[in-house]
Write a protein that holds these residues in place. Structure first.
Motif, short mmCIF file in Angstrom:
data_model
loop_
_atom_site.label_atom_id
_atom_site.label_comp_id
_atom_site.label_asym_id
_atom_site.label_seq_id
_atom_site.Cartn_x
_atom_site.Cartn_y
_atom_site.Cartn_z
N ASP A 168 0.83 -1.21 0.00
CA ASP A 168 0.00 0.00 0.00
C ASP A 168 0.87 1.26 0.00
OD1 ASP A 168 -2.52 -1.37 0.20
OD2 ASP A 168 -2.03 -1.81 2.27
N ILE A 169 1.96 1.20 0.73
CA ILE A 169 2.83 2.38 0.85
C ILE A 169 3.54 2.63 -0.48
CG2 ILE A 169 4.82 3.37 2.10
CD1 ILE A 169 2.17 2.94 3.77
N ILE A 170 4.02 1.55 -1.09
CA ILE A 170 4.71 1.69 -2.38
C ILE A 170 3.75 2.29 -3.41
CG2 ILE A 170 5.79 0.38 -4.27
CD1 ILE A 170 6.92 -1.45 -2.03
N MET A 171 2.51 1.80 -3.37
CA MET A 171 1.50 2.30 -4.30
C MET A 171 1.19 3.79 -4.05
SD MET A 171 -2.16 0.59 -4.57
CE MET A 171 -2.48 1.16 -2.91
N ALA A 172 1.04 4.16 -2.79
CA ALA A 172 0.71 5.55 -2.48
C ALA A 172 1.85 6.48 -2.87
CB ALA A 172 0.39 5.70 -0.99
N ALA B 266 11.27 3.56 -0.03
CA ALA B 266 10.32 2.71 0.71
C ALA B 266 10.69 1.25 0.50
CB ALA B 266 8.90 3.00 0.23
N MET B 267 11.01 0.89 -0.75
CA MET B 267 11.36 -0.52 -1.02
C MET B 267 12.64 -0.92 -0.27
SD MET B 267 10.28 -1.28 -4.97
CE MET B 267 11.49 -0.24 -5.74
N GLU B 268 13.61 -0.01 -0.23
CA GLU B 268 14.85 -0.32 0.50
C GLU B 268 14.56 -0.59 1.98
OE1 GLU B 268 17.96 2.26 -2.26
OE2 GLU B 268 17.33 3.08 -0.32
N ILE B 269 13.69 0.23 2.54
CA ILE B 269 13.34 0.05 3.95
C ILE B 269 12.69 -1.33 4.15
CG2 ILE B 269 11.74 0.88 5.76
CD1 ILE B 269 12.60 3.73 4.88
N PHE B 270 11.85 -1.72 3.23
CA PHE B 270 11.19 -3.03 3.36
C PHE B 270 12.18 -4.18 3.14
CE2 PHE B 270 7.10 -0.67 2.02
CZ PHE B 270 6.84 -0.33 3.34
N VAL B 271 13.20 -3.96 2.30
CA VAL B 271 14.22 -5.00 2.09
C VAL B 271 15.05 -5.16 3.37
CG1 VAL B 271 16.37 -5.55 0.85
CG2 VAL B 271 14.38 -4.72 -0.42
N GLU B 272 15.40 -4.04 3.95
CA GLU B 272 16.27 -4.07 5.15
C GLU B 272 15.56 -4.62 6.37
OE1 GLU B 272 17.49 0.00 5.46
OE2 GLU B 272 18.59 -0.16 3.56
N GLU B 273 14.25 -4.51 6.39
CA GLU B 273 13.46 -4.84 7.59
C GLU B 273 13.56 -6.34 7.93
OE1 GLU B 273 9.76 -6.52 9.07
OE2 GLU B 273 9.87 -6.13 6.95
#
Ligand code: PLP
Length: 374
Positions: free
Chosen positions: A339-343, A367-374
């Motif tokens: 949802d965040i990537i889409m927004a 945003a994608m980097e943050i999700f990869v690192e998480e």
């Protein structure tokens, strides 16, 4: 055809299983079946509110519970401290005055947050203040107030003062500890992190608040907190369908685990904020809440919002004087990483179309980097 994604800070999307649960044939509210659901729902609410205090559920939007707290606690001529750093904080003063009490207003600029020393000073100056009313998360600006410190200070220095918190965009999204932080009345509404349609307001009520209500000469009929506390299936016809949905919503939150729910909101908030910064934008809130992100716009935000809507993402404008200046992206309730990537993608496309010089693609990438690192 445009597929619509609702990313406003209320109403918020409703999960499919909750919608189906509410499609059951209507149960009569005076049956044992419904009374059991109602009682169980209040118990589940206590866990999500992090309180041992009793719960009241009204058939109203969130403002109904705000009004009930004011009308039941205050008598005509009483004094209350209202903390306002946005539209919803200002609503407290309006409510206090509407019931013939006077509001001592502690006001902050939009985007700012309440300071413990200011609340302390205001209370120390006037020993006749009976209650403090404020927000946990001020949805009009995206700010999260330090209600933990304020609650602890009130308990230590002003033990007779009732502390009322509007947690309408906090409960179920942000770790607010009702009992540990000395919150006598904590309020929320169904259409926010509880992932339901609008129509229910909830409040937890401490023993201290109950004593104050008992001794107040107040004016109300429908919004009678003590009457609701003493009724086993609601004093009037409860919104049975929504309460069935609420029962499942609480179970879903508790199945995920409160800590996991709070962590998910923190992650989504962090990705949204960092994405905005990566685009060279400014965050509006000085102390951002994890339930929504307010971003200052370099162009008319109404135009940004309209283009985002064409793309399919529905976000909110600023309210009042903030209209046209900010956008508010919500991530409270039924939201996940895509949802965040889409927004952010929608935001980037809108900014590009409006000729804003923002590094195209960098927000989504962040945003994608943050999700990869998480
Ligand atoms: C913090 C806060 N308080 C109060 C309200 C008012 O709630 P309602 O519109 O459900 O009456 C809202 C709604 O957005 C809110 O976010």
């Amino acid at each position: 055809m445009t597929k619509r994604y609702l990313m406003t800070p209320g109403p918020t999307p409703v999960p499919e299983d909750i919608m189906l649960n509410m499609a059951h044939p209507i149960v009569h509210h005076r049956t044992k079946e419904f009374k059991d659901i109602f009682a169980e729902t209040k118990k589940l609410a206590q866990q999500v509110f992090q309180t041992k205090n009793e719960i009241v559920i009204f058939s109203s939007s969130g403002t109904g519970a705000m009004e009930a707290s004011v009308s039941n606690l205050l008598s005509e001529g009483d004094k209350a401290l209202t903390v306002a750093a946005g539209k919803f904080g200002e609503r407290w003063s309006q409510l206090v005055r509407a019931f013939g009490a006077s509001a001592v207003e502690l006001k902050y600029d939009y985007g700012d947050y309440a300071k413990i020393e200011d609340v302390d000073k205001a209370l120390s100056k006037d020993s006749s203040i009976k209650a403090v009313f404020m927000q946990a998360s001020e949805t009009s600006t995206g700010v999260f107030h330090p209600i933990d410190e304020i609650g602890k200070m009130i308990k230590e220095k002003y033990p007779d003062v009732v502390f009322v918190v509007d947690g309408i965009t906090a409960i179920g999204a942000i770790d607010v500890k009702t009992d540990e932080w000395n919150i006598d009345i904590m309020i929320t509404g169904s259409q926010k992190a509880l992932m339901l349609p609008p129509g229910l307001s909830l409040m937890s009520v401490s023993e201290k608040a109950k004593r104050v209500i008992e001794n107040s000469k107040n004016r109300y009929y429908y919004f009678d907190i003590l009457k609701e506390l003493n009724s086993d299936g609601g004093s009037y016809t409860p919104a049975v369908t929504l309460i069935e949905g609420l029962n499942l919503a609480f179970k879903k939150i508790l199945d995920e685990g409160l800590d996991n729910v709070f962590r998910r909101h923190e992650l989504l908030a962090n990705a949204t904020r960092e994405a905005a910064l990566a685009l060279g934008l400014e965050l509006f809130a000085k102390r951002p809440a994890n339930s929504l992100t307010a971003i200052a716009m370099p162009v008319d935000s109404s135009k940004v919002i309209s283009l985002m809507k064409d793309y399919g993402v529905h976000v909110s404008n600023g309210q009042g004087s903030l209209k046209g200046k900010i956008i508010r992206i919500a991530h409270l309730g039924y939201f996940g990483k895509p949802d965040i990537i889409m927004a952010i993608g929608g935001l980037e496309i809108a900014l590009k179309k409006l000729g804003v010089d923002a590094p195209f693609g960098e927000g989504v990438k962040k945003a994608m980097e943050i999700f990869v690192e998480e």
